[in-house]
Design an enzyme around this catalytic site. Structure first.
Site, mmCIF file in Angstrom:
data_model
loop_
_atom_site.group_PDB
_atom_site.id
_atom_site.type_symbol
_atom_site.label_atom_id
_atom_site.label_comp_id
_atom_site.label_asym_id
_atom_site.label_seq_id
_atom_site.Cartn_x
_atom_site.Cartn_y
_atom_site.Cartn_z
ATOM 1 N N HIS A 1 0.845 -1.189 0.000
ATOM 2 C CA HIS A 1 0.000 0.000 0.000
ATOM 3 C C HIS A 1 0.884 1.243 0.000
ATOM 4 O O HIS A 1 1.914 1.272 0.666
ATOM 5 C CB HIS A 1 -0.900 -0.010 1.236
ATOM 6 C CG HIS A 1 -1.805 -1.188 1.284
ATOM 7 N ND1 HIS A 1 -1.798 -2.090 2.323
ATOM 8 C CD2 HIS A 1 -2.710 -1.646 0.395
ATOM 9 C CE1 HIS A 1 -2.686 -3.041 2.082
ATOM 10 N NE2 HIS A 1 -3.255 -2.797 0.914
ATOM 11 N N HIS B 1 4.901 -0.965 3.936
ATOM 12 C CA HIS B 1 5.579 -2.189 4.365
ATOM 13 C C HIS B 1 4.630 -3.380 4.443
ATOM 14 O O HIS B 1 4.864 -4.312 5.214
ATOM 15 C CB HIS B 1 6.296 -1.970 5.698
ATOM 16 C CG HIS B 1 6.913 -0.609 5.808
ATOM 17 N ND1 HIS B 1 7.932 -0.202 4.982
ATOM 18 C CD2 HIS B 1 6.609 0.451 6.603
ATOM 19 C CE1 HIS B 1 8.251 1.057 5.283
ATOM 20 N NE2 HIS B 1 7.460 1.479 6.241
ATOM 21 N N HIS B 2 3.549 -3.348 3.666
ATOM 22 C CA HIS B 2 2.613 -4.473 3.584
ATOM 23 C C HIS B 2 2.967 -5.250 2.314
ATOM 24 O O HIS B 2 2.387 -5.028 1.255
ATOM 25 C CB HIS B 2 1.170 -3.982 3.529
ATOM 26 C CG HIS B 2 0.814 -3.029 4.628
ATOM 27 N ND1 HIS B 2 -0.168 -2.071 4.509
ATOM 28 C CD2 HIS B 2 1.324 -2.902 5.880
ATOM 29 C CE1 HIS B 2 -0.257 -1.386 5.641
ATOM 30 N NE2 HIS B 2 0.640 -1.869 6.492
ATOM 31 N N ILE B 3 3.911 -6.158 2.437
ATOM 32 C CA ILE B 3 4.530 -6.767 1.259
ATOM 33 C C ILE B 3 3.663 -7.929 0.778
ATOM 34 O O ILE B 3 3.594 -8.979 1.409
ATOM 35 C CB ILE B 3 5.937 -7.290 1.591
ATOM 36 C CG1 ILE B 3 6.713 -6.242 2.390
ATOM 37 C CG2 ILE B 3 6.675 -7.674 0.319
ATOM 38 C CD1 ILE B 3 7.965 -6.786 3.055
#
Lengths: 162, 525
Positions: B303, B457-459
């Site tokens: 995101h 950091h939402h991989i």
């Protein structure tokens, strides 16, 4: 007792614009550099007094990182006195002149306000909950990581004149 | 005899909770973790001693033999940026993984998030439905202790484990002043609104990131402890660098290095790779496995956000209560998704003291003016940001770089481009920003730099699941199409990202994978 050098500086500064901000004498006799650091600190953070016990580790840390730190404090304080520089415009004046002392006010202010001495890989944090930025809002906020209060205590209106 | 029935690679929240479930089901489970231990008390102390309070990686231990990306005070260049856009992602390698320093946002997706291609002609459809996920969401929420409101748009068949955490005064004022134009709702979070799971209710420490000092919010450290309590074993300091398959394509061993480079291996019957959205594809690429589709490491999503900061016309005093309490959800779905990214609008409650201090010092504000400005700004400043959906694009990918780390293993390289779908979404959100500022009597508006996005950091996406082995890495249960005893757990298996933090969905999918590997006996369910 203040040292002769420091007494001279104090006298001179007291005669100038910055009279209202100056702290009283706290430094150990003979340590003009530390005394200048404390006086300069008080000017920069807008207090009539800064705690020498809190200042001592900051001063020592600065000195450990740069041996000429005391002399730089003395030099800047002397300039402030001689030119009657206002803290509100100090940084702008030094930046405009590309003064070799231009970095000093921010370094000193940061040490008191955030407890941080140095920058980059040399940065060290020596104060957190006792740093002045935490103290300045301590009537309303707790420093992050300290409990605000019992569960839900943050739901009520904050009575503040800010 | 194999060394373990199930070998789990990665001790983060997904691997740990899968391991816990499998151990409870009777399996002999060994968890391999590259990094070393992480201790809550030490992290709290390190945070208080940190010269960079807004650098949430700084208080955590860094293990040179198992590096993660670092950006301050100097970049370690572990993650090589191939561009064209930068992607400065953060994650942790250590026991418990990255959710040590998450915001505990534990949202479900929307049903439509799983049917993007069918509904809007963009992205892809998932190989399973929201209804299939619902019971796994519930199990995850009960394990993690999730508190939330009912009006988020994500259907549920059972109530939340806990009521929402008490609303901070600032969020109440924002909610009241934005109504009825916008509905501001409580965020769904793995944060205790009452004693739950042997942990206390939140007491408003306002350091949810980087660390909750009292474990009022759930994290991977708690997850791996629960796995060990259930009987799983943990081997830390084990840098797995290769999975070995037999002639039939079954994985037979995981090879790892100790911090001093000594080679070790463990054999198992089933292997779970749960080492996060960068490290998991890296391991598969190093192993040359599970990539018949060529999709390993591709379709990288995170995101993205732009933001607005301004001063409201009343004192709000952000920093009282938890950090991220409220959001606007009305832009998460709609026909507009054919044209631009959906987004959530998130209100921060992070104390402004440190950021305003930095700004005033940067501006050279000294003397009495400092305290006056600090108090005014800390009281009145507020921030809103969008959390933008990113579509899967095979060109956005993780590959192996030409660099090596301290153990001689290749470091990851990212190819990342922010597309127009996201940029149009950000443009749409500007109108919301302006309206919100107007309603709050906003002054001194500061938008984030035009064209610049921050990472969240939402991989997701790098090991995406799907029904077609030619176009996806694993099936609907997370099982690799190419290896029937290899399962993939974590946010990487998500084919689309939606607009919400990915952890809860990844945990739900990991629990579902565990059930597929070894069903829980009814008596223990």
């Amino acid at each position: 007792m203040p040292s002769p050098t420091r007494r001279l500086l104090l006298k001179a500064v007291l005669a100038g614009y910055a009279t209202a901000w100056l702290p009283t004498a706290w430094a150990a006799p003979g340590d003009a550099g530390q005394a200048a650091f404390l006086d300069l600190s008080a000017l920069l953070v807008g207090r009539s007094y800064v705690d020498p016990a809190q200042g001592k580790p900051l001063f020592e840390a600065f000195k450990a990182q740069a041996g000429d730190f005391p002399n730089r404090c003395l030099a800047l304080l002397a300039q402030i006195q001689a030119r009657q520089l206002d803290p509100a415009t100090l940084q702008r004046v030094l930046d405009a002149e590309a003064s070799p002392l231009a970095a000093l006010p921010r370094q000193v202010a940061r040490a008191w306000l955030q407890g941080v001495v140095g920058s980059g890989t040399k940065a060290r944090c020596l104060a957190y909950e006792t740093a002045l930025n935490a103290q300045m809002v301590g009537d309303v906020l707790r420093p992050p990581s300290y409990a605000y209060g019992a569960y839900g205590s943050w739901a009520s209106a904050e009575r503040s004149d800010a | 005899m194999p060394d373990a029935e199930v070998v789990v690679i990665g001790s983060g929240i997904c691997g740990a909770l899968a391991a816990r479930r499998l151990a409870l089901a009777g399996a002999d489970v060994l968890v391999l973790e590259a990094g070393g231990p992480i201790e809550r008390g030490q992290v709290v102390a390190a945070f208080r001693d940190s010269p960079r309070k807004s650098d949430w990686l700084a208080p955590y231990p860094y293990h040179p033999w198992a590096p993660h990306p670092l950006y301050l005070p100097e970049e370690n260049n572990y993650l090589v940026q191939a561009g064209p856009d930068p992607w400065p992602v953060q994650y942790l390698r250590g026991v418990g993984g990255t959710s040590w320093h998450w915001a505990a946002q534990a949202w479900r997706l929307l049903p439509s998030d799983l049917r993007l291609a069918s509904l809007y002609g963009v992205g892809v459809d998932w190989p399973l439905s929201y209804e299939e996920l619902d019971p796994w969401y519930q199990e995850a929420e009960e394990l993690m202790g999730v508190a939330g409101a009912e009006d988020t748009g994500s259907p549920r068949s059972q109530p939340f484990p806990m009521a929402p955490v008490a609303e901070p005064w600032a969020m109440r004022r924002i909610r009241e002043r934005l109504a009825p134009l916008y509905a501001v709702t409580a965020n769904t979070a793995a944060r205790n609104s009452r004693s739950y799971g042997g942990r206390p209710a939140c007491c408003g420490n306002n350091s949810c990131q980087p660390i909750c000092p009292i474990d009022a919010q759930y994290h991977g450290g708690l997850a791996i402890r629960s796995a060990l309590d259930a009987g799983a074993r943990l081997q830390s300091h084990a840098v797995v660098h290769r999975l070995e398959a037999d002639a039939g394509g079954r994985i037979r061993a995981a090879h790892y290095l100790t911090p001093d480079g000594q080679p070790r291996q463990v054999s198992g019957q089933v292997f779970i790779v749960a080492a996060n959205g960068v490290e998991s594809p890296k391991l598969l690429l190093m192993s040359g496995l599970a990539n018949r589709s060529g999709q390993v490491g591709r379709n990288l999503m995170d995101h993205l956000s732009t933001a607005l900061t301004f001063e409201a016309d009343e004192p709000l005093w952000l920093g009282r209560g938890p950090q991220s309490p409220s959001a606007i959800n009305s832009r998460r779905d709609g026909e507009f998704r054919r044209e631009h990214a959906a987004y959530r609008l998130d209100f921060t409650n992070i104390s402004r003291v440190d950021s305003v201090t930095n700004d005033l010092l940067e501006k050279g504000v000294y003397g009495p003016a400092f305290e006056q400005q600090l108090r005014r700004r800390v009281a009145h400043e507020m921030g809103v940001r969008n959390v933008l959906e990113v579509l899967p694009d095979p060109a956005n990918r993780i590959v192996l770089s030409g660099r090596t780390d301290a153990l001689g293993l290749p470091t990851p390289q990212v190819h990342y481009r922010i597309d127009d779908y996201v940029r149009r979404g950000a443009q749409a959100a500007q109108q919301d920003f302006a309206l919100i500022a107007e309603r709050m009597g906003g002054q001194r508006l500061r938008y984030s730099a035009a064209g610049k996005f921050s990472a969240n950091h939402h991989i997701t996406g790098t090991l995406a699941m799907g029904d077609d082995p030619a176009r996806s890495v694993c099936d609907r249960y997370g099982r690799a199409h190419d290896h029937d005893n290899l399962y993939l757990c974590g946010t990487a298996v998500m084919p689309t990202s939606g607009t919400m933090n990915a952890t809860l969905t990844a945990v739900a999918l990991a629990l579902r994978s565990a059930e597929q590997i070894r069903p829980m006996p009814a008596a223990r369910a």
